[in-house]
Scaffold this active site. Structure first.
Site, PDB file in Angstrom:
ATOM      1  N   GLY A  27       0.813  -1.214   0.000  1.00 40.88           N
ATOM      2  CA  GLY A  27       0.000   0.000   0.000  1.00 40.88           C
ATOM      3  C   GLY A  27       0.842   1.259   0.000  1.00 40.88           C
ATOM      4  CG  ASP A  28       3.368   1.992   3.185  1.00 39.79           C
ATOM      5  OD1 ASP A  28       2.617   2.882   3.615  1.00 39.79           O
ATOM      6  OD2 ASP A  28       3.640   0.974   3.832  1.00 39.79           O
TER       7      ASP A  28
END
Length: 473
Positions: A259-260
């Site tokens: 997600g990062d």
């Protein structure tokens, strides 16, 4: 053109080892730890990913006045850090892995924290942003009223990517895109005290429904619901139907950091002027490539990272990003003024002709990326009896060659899609194309690249080897 990452940071500790037996005290595995790695997580991980690629990035966050907070500051070396006091212990998350598979996680200092104050320097750094990533990990910074007022004002002029957290506040209105995963979107869409919305028969339709509902509720320009290996669904305020964005197939035991990586990719591509849909497609593929290259375990240690982003262009032969991650490799080479070379093919039964052609292609630039047809693609092109060697083994054999820096496996019959993601400076093929224009020439030339051929060795071919092996058998 500075990217500003705003959000909560934590100290991530990875303990990696092997599990070969059960404990005599309980039926649990015993992990013999062989490596310990400490790194900044949360918003710190997003900032480090961007800094590693050479982007000017500022991290706006708060730090605890404790040993973990001081370790975090050390781990963030190479990132412009603008921080204030958190007023709470620094969160530490310790993951124990057996090989690449998580076994257990211990959390320390992760109790609910008060909303921290923000300093004038923190607000000033955010105001200077060309694009903002809000990486909310539920520690309170995204709920600060002064910061929220500033972000709401900036949202009309600056792209803001908001990565939400179940324990955090709603995004401010008007942000460019909010990026919950499917579980976060389901939870956010549920009415207070009610069960989550009933899923549609088709999971993709359900994700699109959630994205549309949340976009209206949050007042954002778009919502991108990520679905792990199933890609993502994008709903924007243009009234169009939800867009399903597939992800490349990836085999990984640990999705940590995906997600990062996605948020970082969105920031880069929006900053470069891409439309949201194009930026989302590129970011989804980059998140998959990040996991395929090893995920967080592949990130460089602080000393290596500082050396990589030290100003000044190194000599060409010193350009040596991490092997295997093609897109990050290509960016690192370009940032140092180098030339990205790519070639493609099935490479079934690697032979001397292949090796000579690959070596010749690598000599033309500063890195060589091989675009490799997947097993399904080879079967459609060559027939049901091919490939002889599976795609994972073919990729491993190619990476064992000193002249190959990375491999990208693609499922399509032609390499246009993977070339569009990689955008090499040179696309090189065997000399059997000599005298004819390469099919990919128009695409490669559209971004200023060139197509070249290298000598072809007709006496050496995979088909010839396969026929000879069949006779021997």
């Amino acid at each position: 053109m500075r990217i500003v990452v705003v959000g909560d940071v934590m100290l991530d500790v990875d303990l990696t080892g092997e599990a070969t037996r059960l404990s005599p005290d309980a039926p649990v595995p015993v992990v013999d730890i062989v490596a310990e790695n400490r790194r900044a997580g949360g918003a710190g991980l997003v900032a480090l990913m961007l800094a590693e690629e050479g982007w000017p990035v500022t991290l706006v966050t708060v730090l605890g006045d404790d040993d973990a907070g001081r370790q975090l500051a050390d781990q963030l070396a190479g990132v412009r850090l603008v921080s204030g006091p958190s007023g709470a212990p620094s969160p530490v998350k310790t993951r124990v892995r057996a090989g690449s598979h998580p076994v257990v996680r211990f959390d320390q200092g992760c109790a609910r924290a008060p909303v921290p104050d923000v300093t004038p320097a923190m607000l000033s750094a955010v105001e200077d942003a060309a694009v903002v990533v809000v990486a909310d990990y539920g520690r309170g910074l995204a709920a600060n009223p002064q910061l929220r007022a500033l972000l709401a004002r900036l949202a009309t002029d600056v792209p803001i990517i908001w990565d939400p957290h179940p324990a955090g506040p709603d995004p401010v209105q008007g942000v460019a895109v909010v990026t919950p995963n499917l579980a976060e979107a389901t939870r956010a869409a549920a009415a207070p005290g009610a069960a989550a919305d009933v899923q549609e028969p088709d999971a993709g339709t359900h994700a699109g429904h959630l994205a549309g509902l949340l976009r209206e509720r949050w007042g954002s320009q778009a919502v991108l619901v990520t679905r792990g290996g199933d890609g993502a669904v994008l709903v924007s305020d243009d009234g169009q139907a939800p867009t399903h964005i597939p992800a490349p197939r990836v085999e990984t035991g640990d999705p940590c950091g995906a997600g990062d990586r996605l948020a970082a990719g969105l920031a880069v591509h929006l900053l470069a002027g891409c439309g949201l849909l194009e930026a989302a497609r590129l970011a989804v593929h980059e998140a998959a490539d990040f996991l395929a290259a090893g995920g967080v375990s592949s990130l460089p240690k602080p000393a290596a990272r500082i050396a990589a982003i030290t100003p000044g262009r190194p000599e060409r032969h010193h350009v040596e990003p991490s092997r295997g991650d093609a897109l990050l490799l290509a960016r690192a080479v370009r940032n140092r003024g180098g030339t990205v070379v790519a070639t493609g093919g099935c490479f079934d039964l690697l032979h001397a002709g292949h090796v000579r052609a690959l070596a010749a292609a690598r000599a033309m630039g500063d890195c060589l990326v091989v675009c490799l047809n997947s097993d399904a693609s080879v079967r459609r092109i060559k027939g049901p009896d091919r490939p002889i060697i599976g795609e994972h083994d073919r990729a491993e054999l190619l990476l064992a060659l000193a002249c190959v820096d990375a491999v990208m496996v693609f499922d399509e019959d032609t390499p246009e899609a993977v070339l569009g993601r990689l955008r090499p400076d040179l696309w090189v093929k065997g000399g059997d194309y000599q005298g004819t224009r390469l099919p990919e020439a128009d695409l490669v030339e559209s971004w200023g690249g060139r197509c070249l051929t290298v000598p072809y060795h007709p006496a050496r071919s995979t088909t010839g080897l396969a026929t000879a092996l069949a006779k021997v058998g």
